[in-house]
Design a protein around this motif. Structure first.
Motif, PDB file in Angstrom:
ATOM      1  N   ALA A 188       0.798  -1.227   0.000  1.00 18.23           N
ATOM      2  CA  ALA A 188       0.000   0.000   0.000  1.00 18.23           C
ATOM      3  C   ALA A 188       0.829   1.275   0.000  1.00 18.23           C
ATOM      4  CB  ALA A 188      -0.946   0.008   1.204  1.00 18.23           C
ATOM      5  N   SER A 189       2.133   1.181  -0.180  1.00 19.34           N
ATOM      6  CA  SER A 189       2.953   2.381  -0.318  1.00 19.34           C
ATOM      7  C   SER A 189       2.906   2.856  -1.764  1.00 19.34           C
ATOM      8  CB  SER A 189       4.395   2.102   0.088  1.00 19.34           C
ATOM      9  OG  SER A 189       4.968   1.153  -0.795  1.00 19.34           O
ATOM     10  N   VAL A 190       3.371   4.069  -2.016  1.00 18.58           N
ATOM     11  CA  VAL A 190       3.391   4.615  -3.373  1.00 18.58           C
ATOM     12  C   VAL A 190       4.156   3.704  -4.314  1.00 18.58           C
ATOM     13  CG1 VAL A 190       4.371   6.465  -4.784  1.00 18.58           C
ATOM     14  CG2 VAL A 190       3.021   7.029  -2.743  1.00 18.58           C
ATOM     15  N   GLY A 191       5.353   3.281  -3.899  1.00 22.20           N
ATOM     16  CA  GLY A 191       6.162   2.419  -4.758  1.00 22.20           C
ATOM     17  C   GLY A 191       5.516   1.081  -5.036  1.00 22.20           C
ATOM     18  N   ALA A 192       4.893   0.491  -4.014  1.00 24.88           N
ATOM     19  CA  ALA A 192       4.264  -0.817  -4.188  1.00 24.88           C
ATOM     20  C   ALA A 192       3.068  -0.732  -5.137  1.00 24.88           C
ATOM     21  CB  ALA A 192       3.818  -1.360  -2.827  1.00 24.88           C
ATOM     22  N   VAL A 193       2.285   0.327  -5.017  1.00 24.70           N
ATOM     23  CA  VAL A 193       1.120   0.479  -5.890  1.00 24.70           C
ATOM     24  C   VAL A 193       1.550   0.747  -7.325  1.00 24.70           C
ATOM     25  CG1 VAL A 193      -0.880   1.945  -6.380  1.00 24.70           C
ATOM     26  CG2 VAL A 193      -0.428   1.194  -4.037  1.00 24.70           C
ATOM     27  N   LEU A 194       2.579   1.578  -7.504  1.00 23.79           N
ATOM     28  CA  LEU A 194       3.092   1.819  -8.854  1.00 23.79           C
ATOM     29  C   LEU A 194       3.607   0.535  -9.488  1.00 23.79           C
ATOM     30  CD1 LEU A 194       5.006   5.212  -8.544  1.00 23.79           C
ATOM     31  CD2 LEU A 194       3.137   4.701 -10.125  1.00 23.79           C
ATOM     32  N   GLU A 195       4.332  -0.254  -8.704  1.00 25.74           N
ATOM     33  CA  GLU A 195       4.873  -1.519  -9.221  1.00 25.74           C
ATOM     34  C   GLU A 195       3.748  -2.485  -9.594  1.00 25.74           C
ATOM     35  OE1 GLU A 195       7.903  -5.102  -7.802  1.00 25.74           O
ATOM     36  OE2 GLU A 195       7.926  -3.157  -6.791  1.00 25.74           O
ATOM     37  N   ALA A 196       2.729  -2.571  -8.741  1.00 20.63           N
ATOM     38  CA  ALA A 196       1.600  -3.457  -9.030  1.00 20.63           C
ATOM     39  C   ALA A 196       0.844  -2.986 -10.273  1.00 20.63           C
ATOM     40  CB  ALA A 196       0.660  -3.508  -7.829  1.00 20.63           C
ATOM     41  N   HIS A 197       0.733  -1.682 -10.424  1.00 20.43           N
ATOM     42  CA  HIS A 197       0.050  -1.127 -11.592  1.00 20.43           C
ATOM     43  C   HIS A 197       0.795  -1.474 -12.881  1.00 20.43           C
ATOM     44  CE1 HIS A 197      -1.138   2.273 -14.334  1.00 20.43           C
ATOM     45  NE2 HIS A 197      -2.335   1.885 -13.909  1.00 20.43           N
ATOM     46  N   ALA A 211       2.909  -3.949 -13.279  1.00 23.13           N
ATOM     47  CA  ALA A 211       2.859  -5.401 -13.470  1.00 23.13           C
ATOM     48  C   ALA A 211       1.543  -5.838 -14.085  1.00 23.13           C
ATOM     49  CB  ALA A 211       3.072  -6.111 -12.127  1.00 23.13           C
ATOM     50  N   ALA A 212       0.478  -5.045 -13.851  1.00 19.91           N
ATOM     51  CA  ALA A 212      -0.835  -5.366 -14.408  1.00 19.91           C
ATOM     52  C   ALA A 212      -1.042  -4.765 -15.797  1.00 19.91           C
ATOM     53  CB  ALA A 212      -1.929  -4.863 -13.460  1.00 19.91           C
ATOM     54  N   GLY A 213       0.014  -4.166 -16.339  1.00 18.69           N
ATOM     55  CA  GLY A 213      -0.073  -3.613 -17.682  1.00 18.69           C
ATOM     56  C   GLY A 213      -0.283  -2.124 -17.753  1.00 18.69           C
ATOM     57  N   GLY A 214      -0.291  -1.446 -16.613  1.00 16.41           N
ATOM     58  CA  GLY A 214      -0.477   0.001 -16.600  1.00 16.41           C
ATOM     59  C   GLY A 214       0.776   0.725 -17.043  1.00 16.41           C
ATOM     60  N   THR A 215       0.599   1.963 -17.504  1.00 18.88           N
ATOM     61  CA  THR A 215       1.743   2.735 -18.015  1.00 18.88           C
ATOM     62  C   THR A 215       1.891   4.083 -17.314  1.00 18.88           C
ATOM     63  OG1 THR A 215       0.332   3.661 -19.770  1.00 18.88           O
ATOM     64  CG2 THR A 215       1.595   1.666 -20.290  1.00 18.88           C
ATOM     65  N   ALA A 216       1.267   4.268 -16.183  1.00 20.15           N
ATOM     66  CA  ALA A 216       1.332   5.553 -15.483  1.00 20.15           C
ATOM     67  C   ALA A 216       2.762   5.887 -15.089  1.00 20.15           C
ATOM     68  CB  ALA A 216       0.441   5.520 -14.251  1.00 20.15           C
ATOM     69  N   GLY A 217       3.095   7.169 -15.184  1.00 18.08           N
ATOM     70  CA  GLY A 217       4.441   7.588 -14.829  1.00 18.08           C
ATOM     71  C   GLY A 217       4.620   7.888 -13.361  1.00 18.08           C
ATOM     72  N   ASP A 218       3.542   8.216 -12.670  1.00 16.88           N
ATOM     73  CA  ASP A 218       3.650   8.519 -11.243  1.00 16.88           C
ATOM     74  C   ASP A 218       2.335   8.168 -10.551  1.00 16.88           C
ATOM     75  OD1 ASP A 218       1.841  10.605 -11.778  1.00 16.88           O
ATOM     76  OD2 ASP A 218       3.432  12.095 -11.955  1.00 16.88           O
ATOM     77  N   ILE A 219       2.338   8.310  -9.227  1.00 15.68           N
ATOM     78  CA  ILE A 219       1.178   7.894  -8.449  1.00 15.68           C
ATOM     79  C   ILE A 219      -0.030   8.791  -8.712  1.00 15.68           C
ATOM     80  CG2 ILE A 219       1.676   9.267  -6.387  1.00 15.68           C
ATOM     81  CD1 ILE A 219       0.332   5.635  -6.534  1.00 15.68           C
ATOM     82  N   ALA A 220       0.210  10.054  -9.084  1.00 13.87           N
ATOM     83  CA  ALA A 220      -0.916  10.946  -9.381  1.00 13.87           C
ATOM     84  C   ALA A 220      -1.715  10.433 -10.575  1.00 13.87           C
ATOM     85  CB  ALA A 220      -0.414  12.369  -9.636  1.00 13.87           C
ATOM     86  N   GLU A 221      -1.032   9.882 -11.580  1.00 14.01           N
ATOM     87  CA  GLU A 221      -1.730   9.323 -12.735  1.00 14.01           C
ATOM     88  C   GLU A 221      -2.526   8.079 -12.349  1.00 14.01           C
ATOM     89  OE1 GLU A 221       0.600   8.810 -16.273  1.00 14.01           O
ATOM     90  OE2 GLU A 221       1.864  10.537 -15.810  1.00 14.01           O
ATOM     91  N   VAL A 222      -1.968   7.276 -11.468  1.00 16.53           N
ATOM     92  CA  VAL A 222      -2.667   6.069 -11.018  1.00 16.53           C
ATOM     93  C   VAL A 222      -3.929   6.438 -10.253  1.00 16.53           C
ATOM     94  CG1 VAL A 222      -2.526   4.002  -9.578  1.00 16.53           C
ATOM     95  CG2 VAL A 222      -0.557   4.689 -10.961  1.00 16.53           C
ATOM     96  N   THR A 223      -3.823   7.369  -9.309  1.00 14.94           N
ATOM     97  CA  THR A 223      -4.997   7.728  -8.507  1.00 14.94           C
ATOM     98  C   THR A 223      -6.064   8.413  -9.363  1.00 14.94           C
ATOM     99  OG1 THR A 223      -3.898   9.790  -7.811  1.00 14.94           O
ATOM    100  CG2 THR A 223      -3.718   7.879  -6.343  1.00 14.94           C
ATOM    101  N   ALA A 250      -5.773   0.527 -12.910  1.00 15.72           N
ATOM    102  CA  ALA A 250      -5.580   1.360 -11.720  1.00 15.72           C
ATOM    103  C   ALA A 250      -6.640   1.099 -10.664  1.00 15.72           C
ATOM    104  CB  ALA A 250      -5.571   2.835 -12.114  1.00 15.72           C
ATOM    105  N   ALA A 251      -7.914   1.023 -11.092  1.00 18.87           N
ATOM    106  CA  ALA A 251      -8.998   0.834 -10.119  1.00 18.87           C
ATOM    107  C   ALA A 251      -8.824  -0.454  -9.339  1.00 18.87           C
ATOM    108  CB  ALA A 251     -10.344   0.854 -10.835  1.00 18.87           C
ATOM    109  N   GLY A 252      -8.446  -1.527 -10.019  1.00 16.87           N
ATOM    110  CA  GLY A 252      -8.268  -2.807  -9.344  1.00 16.87           C
ATOM    111  C   GLY A 252      -7.079  -2.815  -8.409  1.00 16.87           C
ATOM    112  N   VAL A 253      -5.981  -2.191  -8.844  1.00 16.53           N
ATOM    113  CA  VAL A 253      -4.776  -2.139  -8.001  1.00 16.53           C
ATOM    114  C   VAL A 253      -5.041  -1.326  -6.735  1.00 16.53           C
ATOM    115  CG1 VAL A 253      -2.440  -1.213  -7.888  1.00 16.53           C
ATOM    116  CG2 VAL A 253      -3.158  -2.515  -9.899  1.00 16.53           C
TER     117      VAL A 253
END
Length: 425
Positions: A292-301, A303-315, A325-328
Motif C-alpha cells: 500500500a505504499s506509493v512504490g508498491a502500488v506503482l509496481e503493481a500497476h 505489473a498489471a499492464g499500466g503505463t502511469a508515470g507517477d502515483i498521481a496518474e494512477v490515482t 488502476a482501479a483494481g490495483v
C-alpha cells in the motif's frame, strides 16, 4: 527593589503557567471555561488573568454581535498572536515542507519544495532555510520566533530505560532532539550505533534560528495536526494512517499524541497483511507497506499492464474507474482496511483518518477500506467508527511539528521566560 522568589511567588507563577498552557492547548476560552479546566478559585483566576492581560501575554476577544444572547456578553481569552510564533518543518522522503503558526493557533503561512531521493542533509536544510525566509518576507516575524517542531522519516525512539516523553522541566529548557532520536530500530529490535543525521539536523536548525528544536516522527506529527487543525479537529481519539512513499501513522489518545513506552508507536506500515507476501525493508514479510505504499502500488500497476508515470496518474485513473488502476488501488484499500480493523479493535478510536498521496484516489480507495474495516472490526464497533480523508495535505506533518510545540512547550507565550540551558549546542 530586589525580587524574592519565595513560595508565594512560585505558586503564583505556577498558576500563570497553568492558565497559559490551557489557552495554548485549547485556543480561546471564556473565564468560565478556564475555571472549569484549571480548578482555581474564581478570585484567584480573575487576578491571574488580569495580570496576564496587563502584561500582554493574553488578549480579550469581545463576542460577535450576531452571537450575543440575553445577559452579559461572554468574553473569550486567547494567547496574544504577537507574543510568539512557531515553525514546523517536515523533512519528508522527497520534499521539505514548512509552516508557521502563531500562539493563537492561527496558520500564518506554508510552503513546500520537492526534491529527489537521497538528497544530502545539508542541501535539505538549505531548502528549509529558503522556505522559511520566503515566509518571513511575507507574514512571518522572525523576531518573534519561539520554537521549531521537526518531523523526520522513520522511528524516533527513546533509549532503553529512559522516558519516551520529555518532562515539563525538560520542555522549559532549550529542548533538542529526544534522547537517541537519531537511532533506527533494526529487524531484531536492537538499537544500532547512533546515526548522526538527526542530531546534526537539530544542531544545525538551532544554529540557524537560535531556538529550541523538538523532533518526532513525521507521520505521528501529521496525526496530531489533523486533530488540531484538520479533518479530526475537536476529536480526542484519532487513528491516522498515511499512505505515501512509506506507510505509517499516529494515534491521538484522549487529546494527546501517543508515542508509546519507547517512542515507537504508529508503525502501522509494518503490520503483516500477507504472510506469504514480499519481504519488507523492516525484515518482516508481507507488511502493509509492501502493498500500500506509493512504490508498491506503482509496481503493481505496471505489473498489471499500466503505463502511469507517477502515483498521481494512477490515482486519477482509479477515480475515473479505469483499469488496471482501479483494481490495483482497490486491492491496496482492502489490505489497508484489514490492518486498520486490527488496530481499531485494539485501541478503539472514534475517528480514522487516511492521508498521503494514495488517498487522492478518493472512493476508489476508501470504499474497499470501509468494506474491509467493517468486516474486521467487532460488530458493535462498526457504527461508531468514522472514516475521514485527511484535510491538510502535504504540509500536515509540518503543522504537526508546530502542534507539538504548542502542546508541550511553555516558551511560546514569552512568560515566564525559561533559562536557555544551552544543552547540546
Amino acid at each position: 527593589m530586589q525580587q524574592h522568589d519565595g513560595p508565594l511567588s512560585r505558586l503564583r507563577r505556577g498558576h500563570e503557567e497553568l492558565v497559559l498552557d490551557l489557552l495554548r492547548r485549547n485556543g480561546p476560552l471564556s473565564r468560565g471555561e478556564l475555571g472549569a479546566r484549571c480548578g482555581l478559585s474564581r478570585t484567584t483566576l480573575y487576578d491571574i488573568v488580569g495580570v496576564l492581560v496587563a502584561n500582554g501575554a493574553v488578549v480579550v476577544h469581545a463576542p460577535e454581535a450576531t452571537r450575543r444572547r440575553r445577559g452579559r456578553p461572554v468574553e473569550r481569552l486567547a494567547l496574544n498572536p504577537g507574543a510568539g510564533q512557531a515553525i514546523g518543518i517536515d523533512f519528508a522522503r522527497r520534499a521539505v515542507h514548512v509552516a508557521a503558526v502563531n500562539v493563537a493557533h492561527e496558520v500564518v503561512g506554508t510552503a513546500s519544495h520537492p526534491h529527489g531521493p537521497g538528497l544530502p542533509l545539508a542541501e535539505r536544510i538549505g531548502i528549509a532555510e529558503r522556505l522559511v525566509a520566503g515566509l518571513a518576507g511575507d507574514s512571518l516575524r522572525l523576531a518573534a520566533l519561539s520554537a521549531i517542531g521537526v518531523g523526520v522519516v522513520g522511528p524516533v525512539p527513546s533509549a532503553p530505560g529512559r522516558p519516551a516523553a520529555k518532562t515539563e522541566s525538560d520542555d522549559q529548557s532549550a529542548t533538542s532532539v529526544a534522547p537517541d532520536a537519531d537511532r533506527t530500530v533494526t529487524p531484531d529490535g536492537a538499537l544500532p550505533p547512533a546515526v548522526p543525521d538527526r542530531e546534526a539536523l537539530a544542531r544545525e536548525l538551532r544554529g540557524l534560528f537560535g531556538v529550541p528544536v523538538l523532533v518526532d516522527n513525521n507521520t505521528r506529527l501529521a496525526a496530531l495536526a489533523e486533530s488540531v487543525w484538520g479533518t479530526a479537529a475537536g476529536e480526542r481519539d484519532v487513528l491516522y494512517l498515511r499512505l505515501s512513499h512509506g506507510v505509517g501513522g499516529g494515534l491521538v489518545v484522549d487529546g494527546g499524541l501517543h508515542r508509546g513506552a519507547h517512542g515507537l508507536s504508529g508503525e502501522f506500515g509494518h503490520i503483516t497483511v500477507d504472510p506469504g507476501g514480499r519481504p519488507c525493508e523492516c525484515g518482516g514479510t508481507g507488511c502493509l507497506e509492501t502493498v500500500a505504499s506509493v512504490g508498491a502500488v506503482l509496481e503493481a500497476h505496471r505489473a498489471a499492464g499500466g503505463t502511469a508515470g507517477d502515483i498521481a496518474e494512477v490515482t486519477a485513473a482509479a477515480r475515473a474507474g479505469r483499469e488496471p488502476a482501479a483494481g490495483v488501488v482497490a486491492s491496496a484499500g482492502h489490505h489497508v482496511g484489514t490492518a486498520l480493523a486490527a488496530v481499531c479493535n485494539a485501541v478503539g478510536p472514534g475517528v480514522v483518518v487516511i492521508g498521503g498521496e494514495l488517498a487522492a484516489a478518493g472512493d476508489a480507495l476508501t470504499v474497499p477500506v470501509r468494506e474491509a474495516l467493517a468486516a474486521g472490526v467487532l460488530p458493535f464497533s462498526r457504527p461508531l467508527l468514522d472514516l475521514r480523508p485527511a484535510a491538510l495535505g502535504e504540509v500536515g506533518a509540518a503543522l504537526g511539528g508546530i502542534a507539538l510545540v504548542l502542546h508541550r512547550s511553555p516558551l511560546l507565550s514569552r512568560y515566564p521566560q525559561a533559562p536557555d540551558s544551552g544543552e547540546d549546542r
